[in-house]
Scaffold this active site. Structure first.
Site, PDB file in Angstrom:
ATOM      1  N   ASN A  38      25.703  30.658  29.732  1.00 33.61           N
ATOM      2  CA  ASN A  38      26.907  31.351  30.203  1.00 33.61           C
ATOM      3  C   ASN A  38      26.741  32.819  29.808  1.00 33.61           C
ATOM      4  O   ASN A  38      26.466  33.105  28.649  1.00 33.61           O
ATOM      5  CB  ASN A  38      28.135  30.723  29.517  1.00 33.61           C
ATOM      6  CG  ASN A  38      29.401  31.552  29.683  1.00 33.61           C
ATOM      7  OD1 ASN A  38      30.266  31.527  28.826  1.00 33.61           O
ATOM      8  ND2 ASN A  38      29.534  32.276  30.760  1.00 33.61           N
ATOM      9  N   GLY A  39      26.892  33.727  30.781  1.00 28.58           N
ATOM     10  CA  GLY A  39      26.728  35.150  30.478  1.00 28.58           C
ATOM     11  C   GLY A  39      25.826  35.791  31.513  1.00 28.58           C
ATOM     12  O   GLY A  39      25.614  35.231  32.594  1.00 28.58           O
ATOM     13  N   TRP A  47      29.845  29.192  37.644  1.00 23.53           N
ATOM     14  CA  TRP A  47      30.576  30.177  38.445  1.00 23.53           C
ATOM     15  C   TRP A  47      29.523  31.226  38.751  1.00 23.53           C
ATOM     16  O   TRP A  47      29.146  32.005  37.869  1.00 23.53           O
ATOM     17  CB  TRP A  47      31.733  30.741  37.623  1.00 23.53           C
ATOM     18  CG  TRP A  47      32.657  31.643  38.353  1.00 23.53           C
ATOM     19  CD1 TRP A  47      33.779  31.276  39.043  1.00 23.53           C
ATOM     20  CD2 TRP A  47      32.590  33.077  38.455  1.00 23.53           C
ATOM     21  NE1 TRP A  47      34.392  32.393  39.568  1.00 23.53           N
ATOM     22  CE2 TRP A  47      33.689  33.508  39.223  1.00 23.53           C
ATOM     23  CE3 TRP A  47      31.692  34.039  37.969  1.00 23.53           C
ATOM     24  CZ2 TRP A  47      33.928  34.839  39.515  1.00 23.53           C
ATOM     25  CZ3 TRP A  47      31.934  35.376  38.266  1.00 23.53           C
ATOM     26  CH2 TRP A  47      33.049  35.758  39.028  1.00 23.53           C
ATOM     27  N   ARG A  85      36.431  26.928  34.042  1.00 23.03           N
ATOM     28  CA  ARG A  85      35.589  28.108  33.813  1.00 23.03           C
ATOM     29  C   ARG A  85      34.619  28.373  34.972  1.00 23.03           C
ATOM     30  O   ARG A  85      33.894  29.367  34.968  1.00 23.03           O
ATOM     31  CB  ARG A  85      34.767  27.928  32.531  1.00 23.03           C
ATOM     32  CG  ARG A  85      35.612  27.817  31.285  1.00 23.03           C
ATOM     33  CD  ARG A  85      34.730  27.605  30.087  1.00 23.03           C
ATOM     34  NE  ARG A  85      33.879  28.759  29.874  1.00 23.03           N
ATOM     35  CZ  ARG A  85      34.219  29.823  29.164  1.00 23.03           C
ATOM     36  NH1 ARG A  85      35.406  29.866  28.598  1.00 23.03           N
ATOM     37  NH2 ARG A  85      33.394  30.827  29.018  1.00 23.03           N
ATOM     38  N   CYS A 108      31.355  29.958  33.930  1.00 24.21           N
ATOM     39  CA  CYS A 108      30.443  28.936  33.454  1.00 24.21           C
ATOM     40  C   CYS A 108      30.943  28.312  32.148  1.00 24.21           C
ATOM     41  O   CYS A 108      31.473  28.995  31.281  1.00 24.21           O
ATOM     42  CB  CYS A 108      29.036  29.454  33.229  1.00 24.21           C
ATOM     43  SG  CYS A 108      28.322  30.203  34.680  1.00 24.21           S
ATOM     44  N   LYS A 141      38.933  30.780  34.999  1.00 30.75           N
ATOM     45  CA  LYS A 141      40.010  31.120  34.074  1.00 30.75           C
ATOM     46  C   LYS A 141      39.597  32.155  33.050  1.00 30.75           C
ATOM     47  O   LYS A 141      40.355  33.028  32.687  1.00 30.75           O
ATOM     48  CB  LYS A 141      40.509  29.863  33.367  1.00 30.75           C
ATOM     49  CG  LYS A 141      41.760  30.150  32.550  1.00 30.75           C
ATOM     50  CD  LYS A 141      42.653  28.970  32.474  1.00 30.75           C
ATOM     51  CE  LYS A 141      43.985  29.315  31.848  1.00 30.75           C
ATOM     52  NZ  LYS A 141      44.820  30.119  32.753  1.00 30.75           N
ATOM     53  N   GLU A 186      46.134  34.657  44.645  1.00 27.79           N
ATOM     54  CA  GLU A 186      45.068  33.851  44.046  1.00 27.79           C
ATOM     55  C   GLU A 186      45.194  32.376  44.383  1.00 27.79           C
ATOM     56  O   GLU A 186      44.200  31.682  44.524  1.00 27.79           O
ATOM     57  CB  GLU A 186      44.928  34.091  42.538  1.00 27.79           C
ATOM     58  CG  GLU A 186      46.112  33.768  41.703  1.00 27.79           C
ATOM     59  CD  GLU A 186      45.933  34.188  40.252  1.00 27.79           C
ATOM     60  OE1 GLU A 186      44.796  34.306  39.785  1.00 27.79           O
ATOM     61  OE2 GLU A 186      46.952  34.401  39.576  1.00 27.79           O
ATOM     62  N   GLU A 205      52.784  41.070  39.578  1.00 23.12           N
ATOM     63  CA  GLU A 205      52.323  39.763  39.092  1.00 23.12           C
ATOM     64  C   GLU A 205      52.639  38.659  40.113  1.00 23.12           C
ATOM     65  O   GLU A 205      51.840  37.754  40.321  1.00 23.12           O
ATOM     66  CB  GLU A 205      52.965  39.487  37.719  1.00 23.12           C
ATOM     67  CG  GLU A 205      52.826  38.064  37.183  1.00 23.12           C
ATOM     68  CD  GLU A 205      51.394  37.568  37.017  1.00 23.12           C
ATOM     69  OE1 GLU A 205      50.441  38.349  37.193  1.00 23.12           O
ATOM     70  OE2 GLU A 205      51.220  36.354  36.750  1.00 23.12           O
ATOM     71  N   LYS A 250      49.923  36.164  41.806  1.00 24.09           N
ATOM     72  CA  LYS A 250      50.044  34.692  41.833  1.00 24.09           C
ATOM     73  C   LYS A 250      49.839  34.186  43.250  1.00 24.09           C
ATOM     74  O   LYS A 250      49.116  33.241  43.490  1.00 24.09           O
ATOM     75  CB  LYS A 250      51.439  34.236  41.379  1.00 24.09           C
ATOM     76  CG  LYS A 250      51.783  34.278  39.928  1.00 24.09           C
ATOM     77  CD  LYS A 250      51.010  33.355  39.050  1.00 24.09           C
ATOM     78  CE  LYS A 250      49.707  33.966  38.664  1.00 24.09           C
ATOM     79  NZ  LYS A 250      49.482  34.575  37.452  1.00 24.09           N
ATOM     80  N   HIS A 275      55.710  55.854  50.872  1.00 27.47           N
ATOM     81  CA  HIS A 275      54.596  56.801  50.879  1.00 27.47           C
ATOM     82  C   HIS A 275      53.361  56.218  51.541  1.00 27.47           C
ATOM     83  O   HIS A 275      52.248  56.427  51.070  1.00 27.47           O
ATOM     84  CB  HIS A 275      54.318  57.272  49.442  1.00 27.47           C
ATOM     85  CG  HIS A 275      55.511  57.947  48.842  1.00 27.47           C
ATOM     86  ND1 HIS A 275      55.801  59.267  49.059  1.00 27.47           N
ATOM     87  CD2 HIS A 275      56.522  57.462  48.086  1.00 27.47           C
ATOM     88  CE1 HIS A 275      56.924  59.573  48.441  1.00 27.47           C
ATOM     89  NE2 HIS A 275      57.391  58.495  47.848  1.00 27.47           N
TER      90      HIS A 275
HETATM   91  C1  F6R Z   1      45.679  35.273  36.910  1.00 26.20           C
HETATM   92  C2  F6R Z   1      44.871  35.131  35.715  1.00 26.20           C
HETATM   93  C3  F6R Z   1      43.896  36.211  35.401  1.00 26.20           C
HETATM   94  C4  F6R Z   1      43.857  36.449  33.882  1.00 26.20           C
HETATM   95  C5  F6R Z   1      42.771  37.470  33.515  1.00 26.20           C
HETATM   96  C6  F6R Z   1      42.771  37.744  32.021  1.00 26.20           C
HETATM   97  O1  F6R Z   1      46.562  34.199  37.072  1.00 26.20           O
HETATM   98  O2  F6R Z   1      44.969  34.169  35.009  1.00 26.20           O
HETATM   99  O3  F6R Z   1      44.179  37.385  36.082  1.00 26.20           O
HETATM  100  O4  F6R Z   1      45.111  36.909  33.470  1.00 26.20           O
HETATM  101  O5  F6R Z   1      41.533  36.982  33.897  1.00 26.20           O
HETATM  102  O6  F6R Z   1      42.541  36.576  31.312  1.00 26.20           O
HETATM  103  P1  F6R Z   1      42.954  36.426  29.804  1.00 26.20           P
HETATM  104  O7  F6R Z   1      44.439  36.469  29.753  1.00 26.20           O
HETATM  105  O8  F6R Z   1      42.407  35.090  29.399  1.00 26.20           O
HETATM  106  O9  F6R Z   1      42.334  37.568  29.061  1.00 26.20           O
END
Ligand code: F6R
Length: 603
Positions: free
Chosen positions: A100-101, A74, A27, A2, A598, A483, A476, A480, A499
């Site tokens: 937001n929260g 969100w 957000r 949000c 994000k 997501e 990682e 990527k 395993h």
């Molecule tokens: C994946 C991604 C998320 C953030 C995670 C932590 O591409 O962006 O997994 O890495 O939500 O976010 P921050 O780095 O803002 O604490």
């Protein structure tokens, strides 16, 4: 998680408010809405969908008003429906709120308010605040008092903004564990979940802290403590980010733009004042016990850091995912936690920070967003200077964090005598090659990777493998991919494959293997034995590596030769590009993948 925006001005605010929630769409983007105050009272327009599509149906920009609040959602409590989108109104229509929260005690409050005759229009936790303020206003006949009384009743986390017909020129807002930032303009003042909300209009920013609220007019404002009502004199911070850098500049997506920005972001990270890294290395040396802490991508960056500290400084610093930190770590007053975060607002990471503080330990942070909660709360903060990262999927922030962790590992190795000044200088000189090499990877491989992505985007199951430092890189890379493509992608160490997961290998499960350079003899051989194991079971293997091994791989993405210390900085970039191009070929919402946000500011 949000986003909240607000504008009070002597001029109409609808365009600025609309731009505010557009900027905050990263957000949350399942629904959005605005509330304006004008001569006829409070006008609310909201609906489900992206900001642009809601604008088409609800004409968000066409409402007259000099005071407005807005929200991108969100969903946490209540499905994605028009009724559940914000703003929410009190029964009598005199108050509108955005939130937001998470209000953890909302059920009890809602029952109590229902008993008093309030009717609820949504299933959200947020709506209770509008009704609570209405209730307290009946008694106090003072909006500010009613607002703070209502805040005193809610538990959980919040950033709230409220407008009222009883105070037509003002926005009331408050913060507890969710970010809220004020922008100070010329005859206009702003409110946002971050300063990107209003950066095109003002760079003068006030960061509200937990337990504070503000009353904002067009040409004035004040901030107070919620509990005591005491005035708080907040400093104004001048933001140096250029609003232009938060635009797409001709790229079809922010993700692609930010992948291309990585060489420059890395150069910025390398050019930071060395004192920050020296201080971090000293803190590590002084502590009895250290942790690297992040979540999602930043957990994987922490894992990469764990390897970098082990390899370069012989120092074992375990990486712990922030969401599990309080369940796992046993910090003492001589522990140090090093937090890694792009936004600096991630709930789990901030929670872990509070946990180490409660234990009396110390904290350091590597963070991208200036003035964020983490940046302000940690004992020692390194601002990574990567510039705005708008795509929900993290790319350039992560690779810059890797650079800073490598610098810290080298500094620690120097402090402990493992590396002489000369040896350290040599690796650092080699490090300065990384951005140029990454530029070549992007320029020379993009078209080939796009071709591979188009050819194989129909494959639904992907395994990403690596060993040693290439293992967290594989994790990682898989993150990527899943997501942004919505395909099943799993990251794993080559050794772990035997395993259990090997049973999944068949012609429908494709594997991408991150292969170290041949100079890393043992690691290389072990990696290649994993490739053999997959091939023996009829699996299809794409290699990302530095040496051409045609017979084993079905496809290979070749990277330029660099020293074995620097090689691990390269494979993530083709992995990001592959994920991007697969998502493009599948027509996904690349910059705002479904169900993601994000900045995850809820538990
Ligand atoms: C994946 C991604 C998320 C953030 C995670 C932590 O591409 O962006 O997994 O890495 O939500 O976010 P921050 O780095 O803002 O604490």
């Amino acid at each position: 998680m949000c986003g909240i925006a607000g504008v009070v001005s002597s001029q109409p605010v609808s365009d600025r408010l609309f731009r505010g929630i557009k900027n905050l769409e990263y957000r949350g983007y399942d629904s959005c809405g605005v509330a304006y105050l004008n001569s006829s009272g409070i006008v609310v327009r909201k609906n489900i969908g992206y900001v642009d599509s809601v604008n088409v149906t609800e004409r968000l920009c066409e409402i007259e008003g000099h005071v407005g609040i807005a929200h991108t959602r969100w969903a946490t409590h209540g499905r994605v429906t028009k009724a559940n989108s914000h703003p929410h109104m009190s029964c009598n229509g005199d108050f509108a709120v955005v939130h937001n929260g998470i209000i953890s005690n909302y059920r009890g409050l809602r029952d109590e308010l229902r008993m008093q005759g309030h009717e609820f229009a949504s299933d959200t936790d947020s709506e209770v605040l509008a009704h609570l303020v209405e209730e307290y206003y009946r008694v106090t006949e003072d909006v500010e008092k009613a607002f703070t009384e209502a805040l005193g009743r809610v538990e959980g986390s919040y950033a709230f903004a409220l407008i009222s017909t009883h105070e037509p020129g003002k926005i009331f807002c408050a913060r507890c564990k969710s970010p809220l930032v004020m922008g100070i303009g010329n005859k206009s003042n702003y409110l946002g979940s971050d300063f990107i909300t209003f950066l095109s209009y003002t760079r003068k920013v006030i960061f509200l802290d937990d337990g504070e609220y503000a009353v904002i007019c067009g040409d004035d404002y004040y901030t107070k403590k919620i509990e005591s009502g005491e005035l708080v004199d907040k400093p104004i911070t001048e933001i140096s980010w250029d609003p232009e850098t938060s635009k797409k500049n001709g790229y079809p997506h922010y993700m692609l733009k930010e992948i291309h920005e990585q060489p420059n972001a890395m150069v910025s990270a390398m050019g930071l004042d060395n004192q920050g890294v020296v201080e971090l290395a000293r803190m590590i040396l002084d502590a009895d016990q250290c942790f690297l802490v992040g979540v999602g991508t930043t957990y994987y960056v922490s894992l990469i850091g764990q390897y970098l500290f082990s390899i370069h400084a012989d120092h074992f610093i375990p990486a712990v995912s922030s969401d599990e930190f309080t369940n796992l770590a046993k910090p003492t007053n001589n522990s140090l936690a090093i937090f890694v975060s792009q936004s600096g607002e991630t709930y789990d990471t901030l929670n872990a920070l509070r946990f180490i503080k409660e234990a009396g330990g110390s904290s350091a942070a590597i963070v991208n967003v200036m003035g964020s909660s983490l940046a302000r709360m940690a004992d020692h903060t390194i601002m990574q200077g990567s510039g705005p990262e708008i795509c929900v999927v993290s790319t350039k922030a992560a690779t810059s964090q890797m650079i800073i962790l490598l610098q810290a590992a080298l500094e620690l190795a120097h402090l402990t005598g493992k590396l002489s000044r000369g040896e350290k200088g040599e690796i650092e000189r080699a490090m300065s090659e990384i951005p140029g090499r990454i530029n070549s990877v992007i320029n020379d491989n993009s078209e080939f990777i796009r071709g591979l992505a188009n050819k194989y985007s129909h494959i639904k199951n992907w395994l990403w493998l690596g060993r040693g430092l290439y293992y967290p890189l594989a994790l990682e890379s898989a993150l990527k991919m899943k997501e942004v493509t919505y395909l099943h992608a799993e990251g794993m160490s080559g050794g772990f494959l035997k395993h259990g997961t090997l049973s999944l290998i068949d012609e429908d499960m494709y594997t991408v293997v991150l292969v170290p350079p041949k100079e890393e003899e043992d690691l290389y051989q072990l990696t290649m034995s994993s490739v053999e194991e997959i091939k023996a079971r009829g699996g299809f293997v794409i290699g990302i590596g530095f040496d051409h091994d045609e017979d084993l791989f079905d496809e290979i993405i070749l990277l330029p030769k660099v020293s074995r210390f620097l090689a691990p900085f390269l494979p993530l970039v083709p992995a990001q590009l592959f994920a991007y191009f697969v998502a493009l070929s599948l027509d996904r919402e690349i910059d705002k993948p479904k169900s993601l946000a994000k900045s995850v500011t809820v538990p």
